[in-house]
Design a protein around this motif. Structure first.
Motif, PDB file in Angstrom:
ATOM      1  N   ILE A   1     -10.926  -4.907  -6.775  1.00 49.80           N
ATOM      2  CA  ILE A   1     -10.456  -4.746  -8.157  1.00 49.80           C
ATOM      3  C   ILE A   1      -9.283  -5.692  -8.370  1.00 49.80           C
ATOM      4  N   GLY A   2      -9.449  -6.630  -9.301  1.00 49.82           N
ATOM      5  CA  GLY A   2      -8.400  -7.610  -9.542  1.00 49.82           C
ATOM      6  C   GLY A   2      -8.297  -7.988 -10.995  1.00 49.82           C
ATOM      7  N   GLY A   3      -7.484  -9.005 -11.292  1.00 52.81           N
ATOM      8  CA  GLY A   3      -7.307  -9.448 -12.663  1.00 52.81           C
ATOM      9  C   GLY A   3      -6.641  -8.383 -13.515  1.00 52.81           C
ATOM     10  N   PRO A   4      -6.827  -8.440 -14.838  1.00 55.49           N
ATOM     11  CA  PRO A   4      -6.176  -7.486 -15.741  1.00 55.49           C
ATOM     12  C   PRO A   4      -6.586  -6.035 -15.511  1.00 55.49           C
ATOM     13  N   VAL A   5      -7.731  -5.820 -14.853  1.00 52.54           N
ATOM     14  CA  VAL A   5      -8.145  -4.449 -14.548  1.00 52.54           C
ATOM     15  C   VAL A   5      -7.282  -3.861 -13.434  1.00 52.54           C
ATOM     16  N   GLY A   6      -6.921  -4.692 -12.476  1.00 51.61           N
ATOM     17  CA  GLY A   6      -6.118  -4.220 -11.351  1.00 51.61           C
ATOM     18  C   GLY A   6      -4.637  -4.180 -11.637  1.00 51.61           C
ATOM     19  N   ASP A   7      -4.172  -5.040 -12.552  1.00 47.35           N
ATOM     20  CA  ASP A   7      -2.743  -5.128 -12.839  1.00 47.35           C
ATOM     21  C   ASP A   7      -2.581  -5.786 -14.200  1.00 47.35           C
ATOM     22  N   SER A   8      -1.690  -5.267 -15.026  1.00 50.78           N
ATOM     23  CA  SER A   8      -1.470  -5.877 -16.335  1.00 50.78           C
ATOM     24  C   SER A   8      -0.815  -7.246 -16.172  1.00 50.78           C
ATOM     25  N   GLY A   9      -1.028  -8.112 -17.158  1.00 46.93           N
ATOM     26  CA  GLY A   9      -0.469  -9.456 -17.122  1.00 46.93           C
ATOM     27  C   GLY A   9       0.465  -9.710 -18.288  1.00 46.93           C
ATOM     28  N   LEU A  10       1.378 -10.661 -18.114  1.00 45.29           N
ATOM     29  CA  LEU A  10       2.364 -10.974 -19.141  1.00 45.29           C
ATOM     30  C   LEU A  10       2.800 -12.430 -19.019  1.00 45.29           C
ATOM     31  N   THR A  11       2.852 -13.131 -20.127  1.00 36.54           N
ATOM     32  CA  THR A  11       3.369 -14.502 -20.139  1.00 36.54           C
ATOM     33  C   THR A  11       4.806 -14.538 -19.617  1.00 36.54           C
ATOM     34  N   GLY A  12       5.090 -15.530 -18.780  1.00 35.42           N
ATOM     35  CA  GLY A  12       6.461 -15.776 -18.350  1.00 35.42           C
ATOM     36  C   GLY A  12       6.942 -14.937 -17.194  1.00 35.42           C
ATOM     37  N   ARG A  13       6.023 -14.277 -16.489  1.00 32.50           N
ATOM     38  CA  ARG A  13       6.448 -13.416 -15.394  1.00 32.50           C
ATOM     39  C   ARG A  13       6.335 -14.111 -14.039  1.00 32.50           C
ATOM     40  N   LYS A  14       6.005 -15.392 -14.028  1.00 31.45           N
ATOM     41  CA  LYS A  14       5.904 -16.132 -12.761  1.00 31.45           C
ATOM     42  C   LYS A  14       6.754 -17.396 -12.821  1.00 31.45           C
ATOM     43  N   ILE A  15       8.000 -17.244 -13.276  1.00 31.23           N
ATOM     44  CA  ILE A  15       8.857 -18.416 -13.468  1.00 31.23           C
ATOM     45  C   ILE A  15       9.247 -19.079 -12.156  1.00 31.23           C
ATOM     46  N   ILE A  16       9.300 -18.329 -11.064  1.00 34.30           N
ATOM     47  CA  ILE A  16       9.636 -18.933  -9.776  1.00 34.30           C
ATOM     48  C   ILE A  16       8.435 -19.699  -9.224  1.00 34.30           C
ATOM     49  N   VAL A  17       7.238 -19.161  -9.414  1.00 34.01           N
ATOM     50  CA  VAL A  17       6.017 -19.894  -9.065  1.00 34.01           C
ATOM     51  C   VAL A  17       5.936 -21.184  -9.878  1.00 34.01           C
ATOM     52  N   ASP A  18       6.345 -21.134 -11.136  1.00 42.67           N
ATOM     53  CA  ASP A  18       6.252 -22.304 -12.024  1.00 42.67           C
ATOM     54  C   ASP A  18       7.198 -23.424 -11.634  1.00 42.67           C
ATOM     55  N   THR A  19       8.252 -23.107 -10.886  1.00 41.54           N
ATOM     56  CA  THR A  19       9.280 -24.116 -10.619  1.00 41.54           C
ATOM     57  C   THR A  19       9.345 -24.492  -9.132  1.00 41.54           C
ATOM     58  N   TYR A  20      10.275 -23.911  -8.382  1.00 38.86           N
ATOM     59  CA  TYR A  20      10.535 -24.405  -7.029  1.00 38.86           C
ATOM     60  C   TYR A  20      10.375 -23.331  -5.954  1.00 38.86           C
ATOM     61  N   GLY A  21       9.694 -22.257  -6.285  1.00 40.86           N
ATOM     62  CA  GLY A  21       9.427 -21.222  -5.303  1.00 40.86           C
ATOM     63  C   GLY A  21      10.656 -20.504  -4.793  1.00 40.86           C
ATOM     64  N   GLY A  22      11.729 -20.512  -5.599  1.00 36.65           N
ATOM     65  CA  GLY A  22      12.967 -19.857  -5.192  1.00 36.65           C
ATOM     66  C   GLY A  22      13.907 -20.735  -4.397  1.00 36.65           C
TER      67      GLY A  22
END
Length: 400
Positions: free
Chosen positions: A243-264
């Motif tokens: 079970i994955g995707g939106p069924v397994g967990d809700s999604g939201l724009t802008g919640r992966k800002i560290i993934v988007d940049t330099y990994g912390g």
């Protein structure tokens, strides 16, 4: 410096948060194709059977938001009930308003323009207050930290082997994580730990999944000389990820800002990118800061470089610009700061012009990172200011 471990993660394009980022940026791109001067702030939420597109958009064009969202969802692989989420049949709600006139009055005409300074150019004010960071280091050819670079490559490979049906039992959702060991000289010397969690069909065994991921993903991406007998590999450590995707967990724009940049690996000002047009300095100034940092490292003036740029809403000129090379520059951070001021115009209008940010380039950036994307030919990854910044440094050192 003692040996240390540093970890970064990435996610596949089917992760529910990344699904939302991609819809937000597809809406932005669709609008920019027709109206390059539009002001767009589009956010998306996703959960079982429902996508909600919301935000503030001021434009003279019309796009079919629901249709654009469905194109993104189905292209990722959520195109049937078998995948747990179906872009053809899911509900899509839109809640769109125009940009606040109180914000628009500062964006459309900067404080400097109102006060009669620089009346003919750079009239856009920053779309918000805040601080943005950019970073570069010499650990990889694209001048990115090695942990996030490898995590992104693993995530992209997961998607590739799913879509080309090398591993046709994989689902769209997935995450990767890489831990790198650094030596006493702060150089990456080995991969300590790899974590891969990937959605899969219920028919495949964990043993087969593990063997397939090691052979077709990890061994293809991770250099052999970076792994040893003590490298730890965890694949779907919970034992099941059906079970994955939106069924397994809700999604939201802008919640992966560290993934988007330099990994912390570098600091982050907190502002997200996806769904925002370039008048929002959360996005444009973060790209500009990466551009500055990368050219400093590319010029050989530092092994690591972090740039901070801060703005006041409605004001074009940054309130501060900071350069930190963590002791890796022979010329000093104060000299580099003066050189940056000479070479780079960091007012929003100038950034938009020299990085060419009014084009529909954003959908492809919404997964696998916005930085280090030399594969997409984006202007903030170009090393075309190396000579200029070297000359500026020389002039400062020679009191010219």
């Amino acid at each position: 410096m003692p040996r240390r471990l540093f970890t970064s993660e990435s996610v596949t394009e089917g992760h529910p948060d990344k699904l939302c980022d991609q819809i937000s940026d597809r809406v932005l791109d669709a609008i920019l194709e027709k109206d390059p001067m539009a002001h767009v702030a589009c956010e998306v939420t996703a959960t079982t059977g429902i996508i909600h597109v919301m935000g503030e958009i001021s434009t003279n064009c019309y796009i079919d938001i629901a249709s654009e969202a469905r194109k993104v969802i189905t292209s990722i692989g959520y195109n049937s009930q078998l995948s747990g989420f179906d872009g053809n049949t899911c509900g899509i709600i839109t809640s769109i308003d125009s940009q606040s006139p109180d914000i628009a009055m500062g964006v459309n005409c900067s404080l400097e323009k109102k006060e009669g300074v620089n009346e003919q150019e750079n009239t856009i004010g920053a779309g918000d207050q805040g601080m943005m960071f950019g970073f570069a280091c010499d650990e990889t050819p694209e001048l990115m930290p090695l942990p996030i670079s490898l995590a992104h490559r693993l995530a992209k490979r997961l998607t590739q082997v799913r879509k080309d049906e090398t591993l046709n039992y994989l689902g769209p959702d997935g995450k990767t994580q890489v831990t790198i060991e650094y030596d006493e000289d702060d150089k990456p010397v080995r991969v300590d730990t790899i974590v891969v969690s990937t959605q899969h069909s219920s028919e495949v065994s964990l043993e087969n999944l593990r063997d397939d991921i090691i052979k077709n993903v990890i061994e293809v991406i991770i250099p052999k000389n970076m792994m040893d007998d003590e490298t730890k590999i965890f694949i779907n450590p919970t034992g099941r990820f059906v079970i994955g995707g939106p069924v397994g967990d809700s999604g939201l724009t802008g919640r992966k800002i560290i993934v988007d940049t330099y990994g912390g690996y570098s600091r982050h000002g907190g502002g997200a990118f996806s769904g925002k047009d370039a008048t929002k300095v959360d996005r444009s100034a973060a790209y500009a800061a990466r551009y500055v940092a990368k050219n400093i490292v590319g010029a050989g003036l530092a092994k690591k470089c972090e740039i901070q740029i801060a703005y006041a809403i409605g004001v074009a000129k940054p309130v501060s610009v900071m350069v930190d090379t963590f002791g890796t520059s022979s010329v000093g951070d104060d000299v580099l700061s003066k050189a940056v001021e000479k070479v780079f115009d960091l007012r929003p209008s100038a950034i938009i012009e020299y990085l060419d940010l009014r084009k529909p380039i954003y959908s492809k950036l919404a997964a696998y990172g916005h930085m280090g994307r030399e594969d997409l030919g984006v202007n903030w990854e170009k090393l075309n200011k190396v000579d200029d910044i070297k000359k500026a440094v020389d002039d400062i050192l020679n009191n010219k």
